[in-house]
Design a protein around this motif. Sequence first.
Motif, PDB file in Angstrom:
ATOM      1  N   VAL A  14      42.959  43.521  47.671  1.00 40.47           N
ATOM      2  CA  VAL A  14      44.101  43.251  48.499  1.00 40.47           C
ATOM      3  C   VAL A  14      45.290  43.198  47.612  1.00 40.47           C
ATOM      4  N   LYS A  71      50.081  43.580  48.247  1.00 36.75           N
ATOM      5  CA  LYS A  71      51.012  43.087  49.337  1.00 36.75           C
ATOM      6  C   LYS A  71      51.410  44.448  49.931  1.00 36.75           C
ATOM      7  N   VAL A 120      47.623  41.058  35.531  1.00 38.75           N
ATOM      8  CA  VAL A 120      46.388  40.477  35.422  1.00 38.75           C
ATOM      9  C   VAL A 120      45.133  41.156  36.043  1.00 38.75           C
ATOM     10  N   THR A 178      44.361  38.257  29.264  1.00 38.51           N
ATOM     11  CA  THR A 178      44.133  37.437  30.523  1.00 38.51           C
ATOM     12  C   THR A 178      42.950  37.757  31.279  1.00 38.51           C
ATOM     13  N   ALA A 184      49.437  35.489  26.780  1.00 37.94           N
ATOM     14  CA  ALA A 184      49.455  36.127  28.177  1.00 37.94           C
ATOM     15  C   ALA A 184      49.099  37.744  28.029  1.00 37.94           C
TER      16      ALA A 184
END
Length: 405
Positions: free
Chosen positions: A37, A39, A16, A298, A293
């Motif tokens: 940002v 991970k 997304v 989205t 979706a």
Amino acid sequence: MSTLNKNIGLIGFGVVGQGFYSYLEENKEEKLLPKIVIKNNNKERDEVKAKFITEADEVINDKSVETVVELISDDKEAFDIVTKALKAGKNVVSANKKMIANNLEKLLELENKSKGRFLYEGAVCGSIPIIRTLNDYYSLDTVTQIQGIFNGSTNYILTQIFKDNVSYQESLAKAQKLGFAEADPTSDVSGSDALYKLLILTTHAFGKFISPSKVLKIGIQNITDSDIAFARENNLKIKLIASVKSNNNKLWLSVLPTFITNDSVFYNVDNEFNAVEVVSESIGKQTLIGKGAGSLPTGQVIYSDYKAPENYKYKYDKILSGKRIKYETQEFIWVYSDKITQFEKYIEEVVIINKSEGYAKVSIADLIKIQEELLDEKLSLIALTDEALKQLNKKYEFAYALQYA
Ligand SMILES: NC(=O)c1ccc[n+]([C@@H]2O[C@H](COP(=O)([O-])OP(=O)(O)OC[C@H]3O[C@@H](n4cnc5c(N)ncnc54)[C@H](OP(=O)(O)O)[C@@H]3O)[C@@H](O)[C@H]2O)c1
């Protein structure tokens, strides 16, 4: 307001997040997103005109960031990010249905105390603009029912089963290969994902906050080949239907695999498409159908939330009247199973078609009690719509019908 103040802090750059970014690029607004940002710093990524960082606090505490767009997968980490961002007075856009369904009342309190606003259209049925529709256009009408197909992965799996004549397991494997279902499909196939969306819509349409653990939810993972064969023989399809309806200040909710007849609006809603039907006192039935979706559908809705007019907020108009509404489970529904006799102690009425196969009237409260057991014992139950029940009753009128006292 200066451009500097309109900076975006994007947290999460997966399916997304990348869709959202492509609309910023298309509208030449990517300079408003200096940092993204993520991970894992070691992941290979397409080049973007932004710096990848790994500390969400760095954008939350950045005074030049006006809107935080939270698009990560974990619900607890997302709640932490959204809480901090609202406390810091930022506008927040999110699509994390699990986080929202579990915390909406708290999030609303936070929003009320914040300078920022909290929008999350992308959390419910992908591209379908249902939250704003309820918020803006149904605020003066009384909604009596919302039902629909709220999960694209399960709808894709069920569509393939009926189109290609394959089993549930084969269809799931194909959906995973093509990226329509996740490697761990539990949240989708168990009905949880559809339930989170249903609960968010329940707050907007009926003003109630209901915990996911209190609601009847049966997924599609136990659907058997004989359920599918029974549907085919009777010109029915199985769809995962989420439903909330109210009557006389009472409210019933469920997520259930359901036999639907070929005159249902949901019959031809196939593949990754979703559908939301709203029934209200003034307007009657209206249905929205669209892509449920995916990155761009989205991403577009997230972009619209980001661009929402400056003074736009959800109004939650129904919360006051919602205080009079009581969540109920004392309602009967009809369900089919090829092992219906195993549910003998919960059955009010039953029509036996053949040996253990048949359909029966059972209470939602009893089904909630046994839903975990059904899952563990791999027992399947398919609900019947009123139309499917009528159709089956005509065919099986000479079958063995039994009234339990
Ligand atoms: N996929 C859809 O079609 C869809 C539709 C509607 C709503 N949603 C919702 O939208 C949200 C995002 O879904 P998605 O499909 O885009 O997920 P995804 O593809 O798994 O991407 C998640 C992104 O979040 C990053 N991330 C995870 N934990 C993080 C943390 N603690 N701090 C910073 N970044 C973190 C990941 O970083 P790395 O890249 O480093 O792994 C990744 O970029 C979810 O809440 C989902 O339920 C998804």
